[in-house]
Design an enzyme around this catalytic site. Structure first.
Site, PDB file in Angstrom:
ATOM      1  N   PHE A  95     -17.130  31.875  70.147  1.00 49.27           N
ATOM      2  CA  PHE A  95     -16.077  30.857  70.089  1.00 49.27           C
ATOM      3  C   PHE A  95     -15.873  30.270  68.687  1.00 49.27           C
ATOM      4  CE2 PHE A  95     -17.436  30.514  74.636  1.00 49.27           C
ATOM      5  CZ  PHE A  95     -16.276  31.083  75.157  1.00 49.27           C
ATOM      6  N   ALA A  96     -16.804  30.526  67.774  1.00 53.10           N
ATOM      7  CA  ALA A  96     -16.631  30.038  66.400  1.00 53.10           C
ATOM      8  C   ALA A  96     -16.978  31.129  65.401  1.00 53.10           C
ATOM      9  CB  ALA A  96     -17.490  28.808  66.161  1.00 53.10           C
ATOM     10  N   GLY A 113     -17.227  35.821  64.988  1.00 53.88           N
ATOM     11  CA  GLY A 113     -16.512  37.087  65.113  1.00 53.88           C
ATOM     12  C   GLY A 113     -16.969  37.979  66.241  1.00 53.88           C
ATOM     13  N   GLU A 142     -31.893  39.848  57.673  1.00 52.90           N
ATOM     14  CA  GLU A 142     -30.778  39.464  56.809  1.00 52.90           C
ATOM     15  C   GLU A 142     -30.761  40.284  55.524  1.00 52.90           C
ATOM     16  OE1 GLU A 142     -28.569  37.831  58.169  1.00 52.90           O
ATOM     17  OE2 GLU A 142     -29.804  37.208  59.846  1.00 52.90           O
TER      18      GLU A 142
END
Length: 795
Positions: free
Chosen positions: A709-710, A712, A576
């Site tokens: 589905f939720a 990008g 990250e």
């Protein structure tokens, strides 16, 4: 002795080079600022990069900018001297929106995360939208095909909504509540309506086309040309060229897709929170390490079992990643492992939280959207703003599948042999809830490494110190704790200032490290709060400074012990931080392509995956691996074993990622919603070619596949493997000069910073890579790092 089992031919995978060369058209991921402000990518542990290596990285692409008004900083500026930050108003607004009772509508130095409540959302967003509607009308009346009259006012126009919407969506991800959900759900259609109105603006589209066709085109910089080209493409993808009736249908689809994606993610979170397994018998939790038992007891206390203790329980197991993975890897109770596994792979697949119908409707609407835009399927829409094509992505996955298959088959055979030698009753019938447990036992036996026993050497404070020292060494930056400078949403959140070699602040970031299952989504991600921008500089000289979020879900402190991390959690933080570095160290002053903006999706994982490699660098690892109580450094022999274990089960981990990516592409290319074959039939069919053990018949993994589905990653999950080629090759540049050659490492690090990290989306990713590496990408480093060039096993 070790004997060579099989050598996998490099030639079978060298086509990857050609795949990466195939697309040189400089397209950006998304430039129209508000078009992707809801694409959050929180994910479950079962959608990782190399399962179970690290939590996946949902790179939130879209909380674009608040207005960080950066005053000229001298070399003596410190982290305690913050730049002036305020919400920005469009140059068209006659009066700023003010409401003394609503923090979303007030000037602020940093986003007021600590005081924003659900009650502020409806009036705040509606006031901003009302103002922006009139601003957009004025903009369309006065727009001219020139940079100062088109691009600069456009960037200013959307700035206020993007920071506010990004703020409340971030809070929904890290501090969820029914009230906040309801407020966002109510105003979201109004926000989407404005997005569509902006994205389909014919005057703005015509002005960009006019710039492209004008004499001034040749005088624009590469970054400016990419902005123009991507704005034109995005406008077309947003339906600007559709007839009125088709545009109306398109807009209805977009509204519904936004609503369904939001609901999908909420169902996954609620289903994860809903499951609790109360355990009172010590025999049921045999094998679980002390850290996991401490977490389970702590959870029990929070759920009303006030007398719960590590030693005597009761204990509560959840489906949150730290709890779930501990059971899968360490619980001797096979029945418990089975119960927890089945609960996990059937999350959000029944009752009020069932995502099945939502998935079908999402796929149906995406296909309708693609047809309206003139494409054959949604994958073609997705690929139109990426480096790859559908064909090239499929070819890449197939080549990697072939390179990984035999190794994965052997991985399973190794587990069967080992478990049989250990007297396991299930040795001849190993299944999904056995592989994690026996793989961990085999790893311990083969490399004499127990991950839980390594936790005391990886305390969060030491890991962060080591990470920041590495950043100073290779990139020449200093990172200082700046707690108290900016409001935070939870007391565990840390705030940092990034300084250049002269001591001047160049960026800031928040770090939210710990799992909070009751309110925080799973997974790990980086998001931008503010992007670097020349246009949004208040004094017209110094650009606005970038600010980032870094969010993880690692094991929290237990009792008086600090957060003691697994090695996988260490890798996650490095991953990250790589994303955050690309956002924060950009030198691109054109805000629309600064940092992570405008970078093709299949290249955006390069810096994050690049940073993971440093976890295996001796000097770096030994710098962070200090026992939290004694200060003892990790023994040299343990480091050598960690290095040797790096490629353990690499074929299996690779296949798992290939399964996710292949399933994603199949659903968005060949699947026909409403036909005889269901989404679960597709999953089973794809798994036959990509999984050594087929899924359970009742497996409903897709109901938790938040990436596509939720988030990008729809028709884009392949990007993880695509970017792995780039990242491994980039790290090999440091290997080439010698990782122990500090002078050469610093020089190479500076080159990496000045290209990969600095240029943002202002130049095509392949061109940026060549500028850094001096040549085009090669897959050799990836295959070598994954141990798929030569695979060995004990005799």
């Amino acid at each position: 002795m070790a004997q060579t089992r099989k050598v996998y031919p490099v030639g079978a995978v060298l086509l990857i080079i050609n795949l990466l060369m195939a697309s040189r058209i400089p397209l950006s991921r998304s430039i129209l600022l508000l078009q992707r402000t809801n694409n959050h990518f929180p994910h479950s542990h079962f959608t990782p990069k190399r399962f179970p290596k690290s939590y996946p990285c949902p790179l939130w692409s879209s909380s674009f900018s608040s207005c960080l008004q950066t005053l000229h900083q001298s070399s003596t500026t410190t982290a305690t001297t913050p730049p002036s930050i305020s919400t920005c108003y469009s140059s068209f607004s006659k009066d700023p929106i003010t409401d003394e009772a609503n923090p979303l509508l007030q000037d602020f130095e940093f986003p007021p995360f600590d005081v924003v409540e659900a009650s502020h959302v409806r009036p705040g967003i509606r006031a901003i939208l009302k103002n922006l509607e009139s601003d957009l009308e004025e903009f369309e009346r006065t727009v001219e095909p020139s940079w100062p009259k088109l691009v600069e006012p456009l960037e200013k126009l959307v700035d206020q909504l993007t920071v506010v919407w990004g703020m409340i969506n971030h809070l929904k991800a890290v501090k969820d509540s029914p009230e906040l959900r309801a407020a966002i759900e109510e105003v979201q259609p109004e926000k989407v309506k404005f997005q569509l109105r902006l994205g389909q603006s014919k005057p703005i589209y015509d002005a960009f086309k006019a710039i492209q066709d004008s004499p001034q085109w040749s005088s624009l910089s590469d970054a400016q040309k990419r902005i123009v080209e991507s704005q034109i493409k995005e406008a077309v993808l947003n339906g600007v060229a559709l007839d009125d009736d088709k545009r109306e249908q398109f807009n209805k689809i977009e509204q519904e897709l936004e609503r369904l994606s939001q609901k999908f993610g909420e169902n996954v979170l609620d289903a994860t929170k809903k499951f609790e397994k109360l355990i009172t018998d010590k025999k049921d939790i045999e094998g679980l390490p002390a850290t996991s038992l401490g977490l389970a007891a702590q959870t029990a206390v929070s759920k009303g079992h006030a007398d719960a203790t590590v030693e005597n329980g009761p204990w509560i197991i959840t489906l949150d990643a730290p709890s779930f993975m501990s059971v899968m890897q360490h619980a001797r109770n096979r029945g418990l492992r089975e119960e927890i596994y089945r609960a996990y792979v059937t999350r959000a697949s029944s009752g009020d939280l069932n995502n099945t119908a939502i998935i079908d409707e999402i796929l149906k609407l995406r296909l309708e959207k693609a047809k309206l835009l003139g494409y054959n399927n949604y994958a073609e829409v997705s690929m139109s703003t990426k480096m790859a094509t559908v064909k090239k992505a499929e070819e890449l996955l197939e080549k990697l599948r072939k390179a990984s298959w035999d190794a994965a088959v052997q991985d399973m055979e190794d587990l069967k042999i080992f478990s049989k030698n250990q007297g396991a009753m299930e040795a001849n019938d190993l299944t999904h809830w056995d592989t994690g447990f026996w793989a961990e036992r085999l790893r311990e036996s083969k490399y004499d490494i127990n991950e839980e026993e390594l936790r005391p050497f990886f305390s969060l404070p030491k890991v962060m110190d080591g990470l920041f020292n590495l950043a100073k060494t290779i990139f020449g930056i200093d990172i200082e704790l700046a707690d108290g400078l900016a409001p935070v949403w939870n007391s565990d959140v840390k705030f940092y200032c990034v300084k250049d070699s002269l001591g001047s602040p160049i960026a800031y970031f928040y770090f939210d490290p710990y799992s909070r299952p009751s309110e925080k989504r799973g997974g790990a991600w980086m998001d931008e709060v503010v992007s670097r921008s020349r246009v949004l500089s208040p004094n017209g000289t110094a650009p606005r400074l970038p600010i980032a979020h870094m969010v993880c879900n690692q094991t929290p402190p237990v009792g008086k012990k600090p957060s003691l991390m697994t090695f996988r959690e260490v890798e996650t933080v490095f991953h990250e931080f790589g994303h955050a570095l690309q956002h924060m160290l950009t030198k691109q002053d054109e805000g629309l392509v600064a940092g992570i903006r405008g970078i093709e999706w299949d290249a955006v994982e390069l810096p994050s995956q690049f940073m993971e490699n440093w976890c295996y660098h001796r000097e770096t690892l030994m710098g962070i691996a200090k026992h939290y109580e004694t200060g003892e450094t990790l023994p040299e022999e343990v480091y050598s074993k960690l290095l040797a274990a790096r490629t353990f089960r690499a074929g299996s981990f690779s296949l798992r990622q290939i399964k996710f990516a292949s399933l994603d592409l199949e659903l968005h290319t060949n699947y026909i919603p409403g036909a005889l074959e269901s989404i679960y039939d597709v999953d089973q069919r794809v798994s036959k070619r990509t999984q050594v053990i087929p899924p359970l018949t009742e497996d409903r993994f897709l109901c938790g596949f938040s990436h596509i589905f939720a988030g990008g990653y729809a028709a884009g999950y392949y990007s993880y493997k695509w970017a792995e080629v780039l990242s491994a090759d980039a790290f090999s540049a440091f290997e080439d000069v010698g990782l122990d050659n500090s002078k050469a490492v610093k020089e190479t690090g500076n080159k990496f910073r000045e290209t990969i990290l600095a240029l943002g989306g202002g130049k095509a990713p392949l061109e940026v890579f060549v500028e850094f590496r001096g040549r085009e990408p090669s897959p050799e480093a990836l295959l070598r790092h994954n141990g798929l060039l030569s695979v060995t096993t004990p005799a």
